[in-house]
Design an enzyme around this catalytic site. Structure first.
Site, PDB file in Angstrom:
ATOM      1  CD  GLU A   1      -8.453  -3.622  -1.551  1.00  6.47           C
ATOM      2  OE1 GLU A   1      -8.905  -3.823  -0.413  1.00  6.47           O
ATOM      3  OE2 GLU A   1      -7.680  -4.425  -2.121  1.00  6.47           O
TER       4      GLU A   1
ATOM      5  CG  ASP B   1      -1.683  -1.274   1.429  1.00  8.97           C
ATOM      6  OD1 ASP B   1      -2.037  -1.907   0.422  1.00  8.97           O
ATOM      7  OD2 ASP B   1      -1.907  -1.657   2.584  1.00  8.97           O
TER       8      ASP B   1
END
Length: 308
Positions: A197, A16
């Site tokens: 997401e 991420d």
């Protein structure tokens, strides 16, 4: 001047990746290791290619859970604000905010649950509009609609540690490539679960572009899609119902959860993670982002030597 690179640009676990250009350098924050007792490793770089560890970012908070995910950082009011989620695995995640006097930390949690009324909220991404208004994009679980699952929302930040409490839907699942798992047991029922997401928003030429990841990170269909709007609160539409970045079998596995940074000479670069060949670690990668009449195009994923 072109800079040569080869992915991954950071060989250790760093999922991420959020890359921030500040104070004449690049700073990256990622999900993964706790360093020196702090959550979220911080990396520094002068060129987006060679990275060095700068320690850990966030002082953990007892009683909230052990899984700290997807930090993003912005500067406001002379301080640095980190948005992240914390919980236990796939249950109970909520959005939090921490603050520091330096982009390297230490960040101290403000003691605020930003999403107390959400079932599950992850991947917060702050965005400042040209009029100075701050917004927080994020992912949340929604059980209504034709395609149930995790999807994207946005709310206004009335203060850097306070949401207005009027979240709006940004994007709902629209295609089978966004399927996470069929027959998934969630919230006491069984669903064909879809997942959107990792939102990341930029403004280019008066329009707003939301990059996001869709599908299951364990499947080759997982990738990065994009939506566009004329205002941060929408309505948002997808110019194409296909990923602009996806797995290349045998070379790049599960590219996703990106952020966008800009070089000093104004070129956009996408930072994202992809799995190592053994599926044991998500590692940070970068590739140029080009803008065309049809919208953004990632010049990747690459695995051979390339240039920024």
């Amino acid at each position: 001047m072109p800079v040569s690179y080869r992915n991954p640009v950071h060989d250790a676990y760093f999922a991420d990746p959020f890359v921030l250009r500040t104070q004449g350098r690049f700073v990256a924050y990622g999900t993964g290791r706790h360093v020196e007792g702090r959550a979220f490793e911080v990396l520094e770089s002068d060129d987006l290619v060679t990275w060095r560890s700068a320690g850990g970012a966030l002082v953990p908070v007892e009683g909230l859970g052990s899984d700290y995910w997807a930090p993003e950082v912005c500067e406001a009011d002379g301080r640095w604000w980190m948005y992240y989620s914390v919980g236990e695995g796939d249950a109970g995640h909520h959005l939090r905010v921490a603050v520091a006097d330096d982009p390297l930390g230490p960040f101290v949690d403000r003691g605020v649950d930003l999403t107390p009324h959400e079932r599950f909220a992850i991947d917060p991404s702050p965005f400042r509009d040209r009029d100075g208004t701050w917004y927080l994009f994020h992912a949340r679980d929604v059980l209504e609609g034709d395609r149930v699952g995790t999807m994207l929302a946005v709310d206004v930040l009335d203060g850097m540690d306070r949401l207005r409490g009027e979240p709006r839907t940004v994007l709902t699942p629209s295609d089978d490539w966004q399927l996470f798992l069929r027959g998934r047991e969630m919230y006491g029922r069984t669903y064909d679960w879809h997942t959107l997401e990792g939102p990341a928003v930029v403004e280019r030429e008066g329009r707003y572009w939301c990059f996001y990841s869709g599908g299951s990170w364990q499947e080759p269909s997982y990738g990065v899609g994009v939506a566009v709007a004329d205002h941060p609160l929408g309505p948002w539409t997808e110019p194409r119902r296909a990923p602009i970045l996806r797995t290349v079998p045998g070379h790049v596995v599960g590219p996703g959860h990106n952020s966008i940074t800009t070089t000093p000479d104004g070129r956009d670069v996408m930072a994202y993670h992809a799995w190592d060949p053994d599926g044991t670690a998500r590692r940070m990668c970068i590739d140029p982002l080009a803008w065309t009449a049809e919208g953004p195009r990632v010049l990747g994923p690459t695995w051979e030597p390339a240039e920024l």
